[in-house]
Design a protein around this motif. Structure first.
Motif, PDB file in Angstrom:
ATOM      1  N   GLN A  86       0.829  -1.205   0.000  1.00 48.88           N
ATOM      2  CA  GLN A  86       0.000   0.000   0.000  1.00 48.88           C
ATOM      3  C   GLN A  86       0.865   1.257   0.000  1.00 48.88           C
ATOM      4  OE1 GLN A  86      -2.572  -0.426   3.421  1.00 48.88           O
ATOM      5  NE2 GLN A  86      -3.241  -2.462   2.767  1.00 48.88           N
ATOM      6  N   ARG A  87       1.962   1.207   0.766  1.00 45.74           N
ATOM      7  CA  ARG A  87       2.884   2.340   0.821  1.00 45.74           C
ATOM      8  C   ARG A  87       3.520   2.577  -0.547  1.00 45.74           C
ATOM      9  NH1 ARG A  87       4.582   7.209   2.656  1.00 45.74           N
ATOM     10  NH2 ARG A  87       6.841   7.310   2.963  1.00 45.74           N
ATOM     11  N   GLU A 142       2.269   1.843  -3.450  1.00 48.36           N
ATOM     12  CA  GLU A 142       1.252   2.399  -4.349  1.00 48.36           C
ATOM     13  C   GLU A 142       1.076   3.892  -4.101  1.00 48.36           C
ATOM     14  OE1 GLU A 142      -2.143  -0.010  -3.569  1.00 48.36           O
ATOM     15  OE2 GLU A 142      -1.406  -1.728  -4.731  1.00 48.36           O
ATOM     16  N   ARG A 143       1.107   4.295  -2.822  1.00 44.99           N
ATOM     17  CA  ARG A 143       0.995   5.729  -2.509  1.00 44.99           C
ATOM     18  C   ARG A 143       2.221   6.496  -2.996  1.00 44.99           C
ATOM     19  NH1 ARG A 143      -1.173   3.679   2.451  1.00 44.99           N
ATOM     20  NH2 ARG A 143       0.835   3.988   3.491  1.00 44.99           N
ATOM     21  N   ALA A 147       1.995   6.988  -6.798  1.00 51.98           N
ATOM     22  CA  ALA A 147       1.035   8.036  -7.145  1.00 51.98           C
ATOM     23  C   ALA A 147       1.613   9.414  -6.822  1.00 51.98           C
ATOM     24  CB  ALA A 147      -0.274   7.816  -6.387  1.00 51.98           C
ATOM     25  N   MET A 148       2.263   9.539  -5.659  1.00 43.61           N
ATOM     26  CA  MET A 148       2.856  10.812  -5.267  1.00 43.61           C
ATOM     27  C   MET A 148       3.981  11.213  -6.216  1.00 43.61           C
ATOM     28  SD  MET A 148       4.789  11.821  -1.704  1.00 43.61           S
ATOM     29  CE  MET A 148       6.134  10.677  -2.069  1.00 43.61           C
ATOM     30  N   GLU A 153      12.282   2.788  -0.233  1.00 44.26           N
ATOM     31  CA  GLU A 153      11.243   3.710  -0.683  1.00 44.26           C
ATOM     32  C   GLU A 153      11.814   4.695  -1.701  1.00 44.26           C
ATOM     33  OE1 GLU A 153       9.678   5.424   2.917  1.00 44.26           O
ATOM     34  OE2 GLU A 153       8.158   3.846   3.079  1.00 44.26           O
TER      35      GLU A 153
END
Length: 207
Positions: A141-142, A144-145, A148-149, A173
């Motif tokens: 989930q992280r 995917e965020r 998008a960011m 990350e």
């Protein structure tokens, strides 16, 4: 650890056959010669091949899994670990009641857990794959965020021509962001700062 006994004409042939049967590399095995080859009468009658026992050492993924399960037991967490092996990484997905306590603030506890698992499993291993520990899908989930960011901020940089510095991130990350934007025609990325405050800079790609 997996072991197999194999007989062949020579010790070398027996070892090669055993290694192939185990599906591992020769350097990851220990060999015990149980019986030396014996020549028979006139080189044939009564001949007996060599018998060896080949034991495959635990793989990096297996060591990491065992270490992770031991930590969960010591913490009193009843979690189920699913292992997914890939070419670049081995992912451990932890599910179960109470496992979200392993995430911590902004994933810091999870990052620390992943770090010690990698240290324990990498000792003496030639396997360069990264071990990724995930809890209840948090990392996915992280990621995917982050994707998008990264795309959203890249479009802003392309539109304004002004660089943007992201918040400090863990190395994996930062890699997600670098990989996501590496083929973007209008921006480039690089990292600045010292750990644990190292961050990604998205810059306008001037022509």
């Amino acid at each position: 650890m997996k072991s197999i006994e194999m007989r062949a004409r020579t010790i070398e042939e027996a070892v090669a056959a055993a290694v192939a049967a185990l599906g591992v590399r020769r350097e990851d095995c220990t060999v015990c010669v149980l019986e030396e080859p014996v020549k028979g009468l006139l080189g044939r009658l009564g001949a007996r091949g060599a018998l060896v026992k080949v034991t495959a050492a635990e793989s990096k993924a297996e060591v990491g899994l065992g270490f992770l399960q031991e930590i969960l037991g010591l913490m009193g967490i009843d979690g189920t670990v699913t292992v997914v092996s890939g070419d670049e990484c081995v992912r451990y997905q932890i599910e179960g009641p109470g496992v979200k306590a392993l995430i911590g603030h902004h994933g810091q506890t999870l990052d620390a857990l992943q770090h010690v698992v990698n240290l324990a499993a990498s000792r003496g291993s030639q396997d360069r794959r990264r071990l990724v520990v995930d809890v209840a899908g948090y990392r996915q989930q992280r990621e995917e965020r982050l994707l998008a960011m990264a795309q959203r901020l890249a479009e802003r940089v392309a539109r304004t021509g002004e660089s943007i510095e992201l918040e400090a991130m863990a190395s994996y990350e930062r890699k997600v962001v670098h990989t996501a934007l590496q083929d973007h025609p209008d921006v480039s990325t690089h990292s600045e700062g010292e750990e644990p405050h190292r961050s990604v800079i998205i810059s306008y790609r001037r022509r």
